[in-house]
Design an enzyme around this catalytic site. Structure first.
Site, PDB file in Angstrom:
ATOM      1  N   ARG A  38     -30.917-116.319 -34.160  1.00  0.00           N
ATOM      2  CA  ARG A  38     -29.520-116.152 -34.577  1.00  0.00           C
ATOM      3  C   ARG A  38     -28.570-117.058 -33.782  1.00  0.00           C
ATOM      4  O   ARG A  38     -27.533-117.499 -34.302  1.00  0.00           O
ATOM      5  CB  ARG A  38     -29.105-114.680 -34.421  1.00  0.00           C
ATOM      6  CG  ARG A  38     -27.689-114.395 -34.845  1.00  0.00           C
ATOM      7  CD  ARG A  38     -27.378-112.918 -34.998  1.00  0.00           C
ATOM      8  NE  ARG A  38     -27.377-112.199 -33.745  1.00  0.00           N
ATOM      9  CZ  ARG A  38     -26.782-111.011 -33.563  1.00  0.00           C
ATOM     10  NH1 ARG A  38     -26.155-110.432 -34.580  1.00  0.00           N
ATOM     11  NH2 ARG A  38     -26.845-110.385 -32.412  1.00  0.00           N
ATOM     12  N   ALA A 100     -22.018-111.808 -38.177  1.00  0.00           N
ATOM     13  CA  ALA A 100     -23.474-111.917 -38.105  1.00  0.00           C
ATOM     14  C   ALA A 100     -23.995-110.498 -37.954  1.00  0.00           C
ATOM     15  O   ALA A 100     -23.739-109.830 -36.945  1.00  0.00           O
ATOM     16  CB  ALA A 100     -23.894-112.774 -36.912  1.00  0.00           C
ATOM     17  N   SER A 101     -24.690-110.008 -38.960  1.00  0.00           N
ATOM     18  CA  SER A 101     -25.139-108.620 -38.964  1.00  0.00           C
ATOM     19  C   SER A 101     -26.128-108.344 -37.840  1.00  0.00           C
ATOM     20  O   SER A 101     -26.715-109.262 -37.245  1.00  0.00           O
ATOM     21  CB  SER A 101     -25.791-108.283 -40.315  1.00  0.00           C
ATOM     22  OG  SER A 101     -24.873-108.408 -41.363  1.00  0.00           O
ATOM     23  N   MET A 102     -26.313-107.072 -37.549  1.00  0.00           N
ATOM     24  CA  MET A 102     -27.320-106.675 -36.568  1.00  0.00           C
ATOM     25  C   MET A 102     -28.685-107.219 -36.979  1.00  0.00           C
ATOM     26  O   MET A 102     -29.060-107.113 -38.149  1.00  0.00           O
ATOM     27  CB  MET A 102     -27.398-105.146 -36.468  1.00  0.00           C
ATOM     28  CG  MET A 102     -26.169-104.471 -35.901  1.00  0.00           C
ATOM     29  SD  MET A 102     -26.293-102.661 -35.983  1.00  0.00           S
ATOM     30  CE  MET A 102     -27.657-102.369 -34.838  1.00  0.00           C
ATOM     31  N   PRO A 103     -29.453-107.789 -36.055  1.00  0.00           N
ATOM     32  CA  PRO A 103     -30.782-108.281 -36.410  1.00  0.00           C
ATOM     33  C   PRO A 103     -31.669-107.226 -37.069  1.00  0.00           C
ATOM     34  O   PRO A 103     -32.449-107.546 -37.964  1.00  0.00           O
ATOM     35  CB  PRO A 103     -31.349-108.736 -35.062  1.00  0.00           C
ATOM     36  CG  PRO A 103     -30.144-109.172 -34.295  1.00  0.00           C
ATOM     37  CD  PRO A 103     -29.073-108.183 -34.679  1.00  0.00           C
TER      38      PRO A 103
END
Length: 390
Positions: A38, A100-103
């Site tokens: 990311r 950026a969403s949670m992995p």
């Protein structure tokens, strides 16, 4: 101080290992997650969001490279834009509009997308470009199209993908329109909350294909991940998988200002009654009852102003007329006072929906599903045959 390559490698391995242990990340995606971190897709200034407190903390790669890098490898959502790009400075803005969403969320959605070699995928909501980068690494850049409505975010994502050595087609446009030039798609993955599934997504997905999207109603800000399978007749149907939380498609956001004229004075000439339904019965932020109520009371927005666990006022507004209702709850009192105004008896519908939910065994959101046709949306409980229009 910056993290060394060895430290970043360990952080990436630890993140992948933890996601594998929880089942969010599958072995088929593990190599891709390690190869496409990311970090490669984040701007110099990010805001790490604390899910427990709701606070967003700014982190600058220039001023705090170690803190920035640790956030990049942490299982937390990261805001990259506020207020549709109008925000300036390092303090958080008013409304987060790109992230950026949670992995763990990214990994689980890719798992549920169930892709295989050779499939073509349409992504709605490019954001940082990380998700389309993961898809491009796994399926090949030529098989991935991503659409982003914000011009600045689009350019940032294109640059990040290029630096990562990946080249999916990134379109600056309205994701609700899909991208007909690349259709048909085997999979459509949506990274923004929707309140109505646009017909273009159905038109551009092949029979047997999958549409995976966060979906909810205007009744609350809840979203649940819907996994729709396209039928040969142009309809799509499928169940809700789990609760998620996403920023909404821009043209499907709820504008609360539209209700300013609903209640010129309170209570005015509203009808007055009482109810044994309690404030707790209406549910809290993550409880399934709120999701179910939204399915049973369409075209209704509601908000609760709480003083304590049992005291507060719940407001309900009709999206298609100026009807409204309010229920006033007081701790220790056996019944709440209800006010209703306008042709639509909103509280009566809400109370009927609650009693329906109780009579059906208080079903969790995973027992519900949707059927989408070009004519509209229908919700169902357990089986598509038991459906009603939205």
């Amino acid at each position: 101080m910056t993290l060394t390559s060895e430290q970043e490698g360990r952080a990436g391995d630890e993140l992948a290992r933890s996601l594998l242990e929880t089942g969010a990340l599958t072995p088929e995606w593990a190599q891709t997650f390690r190869a496409v971190p990311r970090k490669l897709f984040l701007p110099d200034l990010i805001w790490a969001h604390d899910m427990a407190t709701g606070r967003s903390v700014p982190l600058s790669r220039n001023d705090d490279p170690e803190g920035w890098a640790r956030a990049a490898y942490a299982n937390v959502p990261l805001v990259i834009q506020w207020d549709d790009g109008k925000h300036t400075g390092t303090a958080p803005g008013t409304v987060p509009t790109s992230s950026a969403s949670m992995p763990s969320v990214v990994a689980a959605m890719l798992r549920d997308l169930d892709v295989s070699d050779g499939m073509r995928v349409l992504e709605v909501g490019t954001g940082t470009g990380w998700n389309s980068g993961l898809l491009a690494h796994r399926l090949g850049s030529a098989n991935v199209v991503s659409v982003e409505i914000d011009g600045a975010v689009t350019e940032q994502a294109r640059g990040a993908l290029k630096r990562a050595g990946l080249s999916p087609e990134v379109i600056h446009g309205d994701g609700a329109d899909g991208w007909a030039h690349g259709a048909p798609y085997d999979r459509v993955i949506v990274t923004a909350g929707v309140r109505a599934v646009p017909p273009h997504w159905l038109e551009q997905t092949r029979p047997g294909g999958i549409i995976l999207a966060p979906w909810g109603t205007h009744y609350s800000d809840q979203d649940a991940l819907i996994r729709l399978t396209m039928g040969k007749d142009g309809s799509a149907t499928g169940p809700f998988l789990r609760m998620v939380e996403f920023m909404k498609l821009r043209d499907q956001r709820l504008d609360w200002n539209r209700f300013r004229d609903h209640v010129p004075e309170f209570p005015g000439n509203a009808d007055v009654s009482s109810t044994p339904v309690t404030l707790a019965d209406l549910g809290d932020r993550y409880e399934s009852v709120r999701f179910a109520m939204g399915l049973r009371v369409p075209d209704c927005a509601h908000v609760v102003n709480r003083s304590d666990a049992g005291t507060g006022k719940a407001w309900f507004f009709d999206l298609t007329s100026r009807s409204w209702a309010a229920a006033v709850f007081r701790s220790g009192e056996p019944e709440a006072t209800v006010y209703q105004s306008g042709p639509r008896r909103l509280w009566d519908e809400v109370e009927a929906a609650y009693r329906w939910w109780v009579s059906r065994g208080k079903p969790e959101h995973t027992r519900f599903g949707l059927t989408i046709t070009p004519e509209g949306q229908r919700a169902w409980l357990d089986e598509p045959a038991d459906s009603w229009p939205l």
